[in-house]
Design a protein around this motif. Structure first.
Motif, PDB file in Angstrom:
ATOM      1  N   UNK A 151      58.408  65.041  38.672  1.00 34.44           N
ATOM      2  CA  UNK A 151      58.104  66.459  38.510  1.00 34.44           C
ATOM      3  C   UNK A 151      58.357  66.791  37.049  1.00 34.44           C
ATOM      4  N   UNK A 152      57.312  67.047  36.310  1.00 30.81           N
ATOM      5  CA  UNK A 152      57.430  67.291  34.873  1.00 30.81           C
ATOM      6  C   UNK A 152      57.467  68.779  34.548  1.00 30.81           C
ATOM      7  N   UNK A 153      57.673  69.611  35.568  1.00 27.76           N
ATOM      8  CA  UNK A 153      57.785  71.042  35.363  1.00 27.76           C
ATOM      9  C   UNK A 153      58.948  71.326  34.424  1.00 27.76           C
ATOM     10  N   UNK A 154      58.695  72.129  33.430  1.00 28.40           N
ATOM     11  CA  UNK A 154      59.748  72.494  32.487  1.00 28.40           C
ATOM     12  C   UNK A 154      59.837  71.570  31.284  1.00 28.40           C
ATOM     13  N   UNK A 155      59.124  70.458  31.312  1.00 26.14           N
ATOM     14  CA  UNK A 155      59.123  69.539  30.163  1.00 26.14           C
ATOM     15  C   UNK A 155      58.228  70.126  29.073  1.00 26.14           C
ATOM     16  N   UNK A 156      58.505  69.787  27.852  1.00 26.81           N
ATOM     17  CA  UNK A 156      57.705  70.231  26.724  1.00 26.81           C
ATOM     18  C   UNK A 156      56.331  69.568  26.816  1.00 26.81           C
ATOM     19  N   UNK A 157      55.287  70.385  26.990  1.00 29.02           N
ATOM     20  CA  UNK A 157      53.942  69.843  27.212  1.00 29.02           C
ATOM     21  C   UNK A 157      53.457  69.004  26.034  1.00 29.02           C
ATOM     22  N   UNK A 158      53.779  69.416  24.825  1.00 33.95           N
ATOM     23  CA  UNK A 158      53.339  68.658  23.654  1.00 33.95           C
ATOM     24  C   UNK A 158      54.005  67.283  23.624  1.00 33.95           C
ATOM     25  N   UNK A 159      55.305  67.239  23.915  1.00 37.67           N
ATOM     26  CA  UNK A 159      56.020  65.962  23.942  1.00 37.67           C
ATOM     27  C   UNK A 159      55.458  65.044  25.019  1.00 37.67           C
ATOM     28  N   UNK A 160      55.206  65.605  26.203  1.00 40.78           N
ATOM     29  CA  UNK A 160      54.677  64.808  27.311  1.00 40.78           C
ATOM     30  C   UNK A 160      53.291  64.281  26.965  1.00 40.78           C
ATOM     31  N   UNK A 161      52.442  65.113  26.360  1.00 41.30           N
ATOM     32  CA  UNK A 161      51.091  64.684  26.002  1.00 41.30           C
ATOM     33  C   UNK A 161      51.138  63.542  24.991  1.00 41.30           C
ATOM     34  N   UNK A 162      52.026  63.649  24.010  1.00 40.31           N
ATOM     35  CA  UNK A 162      52.167  62.596  23.002  1.00 40.31           C
ATOM     36  C   UNK A 162      52.679  61.312  23.642  1.00 40.31           C
ATOM     37  N   UNK A 163      53.705  61.444  24.485  1.00 38.05           N
ATOM     38  CA  UNK A 163      54.275  60.272  25.152  1.00 38.05           C
ATOM     39  C   UNK A 163      53.256  59.646  26.099  1.00 38.05           C
ATOM     40  N   UNK A 164      52.494  60.472  26.809  1.00 39.25           N
ATOM     41  CA  UNK A 164      51.497  59.953  27.736  1.00 39.25           C
ATOM     42  C   UNK A 164      50.435  59.143  26.997  1.00 39.25           C
ATOM     43  N   UNK A 165      49.952  59.661  25.883  1.00 41.80           N
ATOM     44  CA  UNK A 165      48.936  58.929  25.108  1.00 41.80           C
ATOM     45  C   UNK A 165      49.478  57.567  24.687  1.00 41.80           C
ATOM     46  N   UNK A 166      50.721  57.535  24.245  1.00 41.26           N
ATOM     47  CA  UNK A 166      51.349  56.276  23.836  1.00 41.26           C
ATOM     48  C   UNK A 166      51.499  55.330  25.032  1.00 41.26           C
ATOM     49  N   UNK A 167      51.954  55.856  26.153  1.00 46.87           N
ATOM     50  CA  UNK A 167      52.149  55.017  27.337  1.00 46.87           C
ATOM     51  C   UNK A 167      50.830  54.501  27.896  1.00 46.87           C
ATOM     52  N   UNK A 168      49.770  55.297  27.818  1.00 46.01           N
ATOM     53  CA  UNK A 168      48.461  54.831  28.273  1.00 46.01           C
ATOM     54  C   UNK A 168      47.992  53.661  27.407  1.00 46.01           C
TER      55      UNK A 168
END
Length: 74
Positions: free
Chosen positions: A42-59
């Motif tokens: 559940x990523x509710x409350x996480x910083x969307x910009x940080x998650x988007x950056x991390x997701x791109x890297x993890x992909x």
């Protein structure tokens, strides 16, 4: 038990799909065929910009992991 960061997965009901599981936070499964992601966190409350950056890297890392695994099978 120490889990690997990435795992390959498949399903005989979806033979065209290529799944990679990410076992660390944020845990998810990506289908490399279409980049569809299923989150296990559940990523509710996480910083969307940080998650988007991390997701791109993890992909990218999931794709590299898959390529390395396939080379090992050759």
């Amino acid at each position: 038990m120490n889990l690997p960061k990435f795992l390959l997965a498949d399903n005989s009901a979806s033979p065209e799909d290529i799944f990679v599981l990410h076992t660390e936070f944020p845990r998810f499964m990506i289908n490399l065929k279409d980049d569809e992601i299923e989150w296990f966190e559940d990523l509710t409350g996480e910083n969307e910009e940080d998650i988007a950056t991390e997701l791109a890297d993890l992909m990218d890392k999931a794709g590299v992991f898959y390529d390395q695994e396939m080379k090992a099978y050759e």
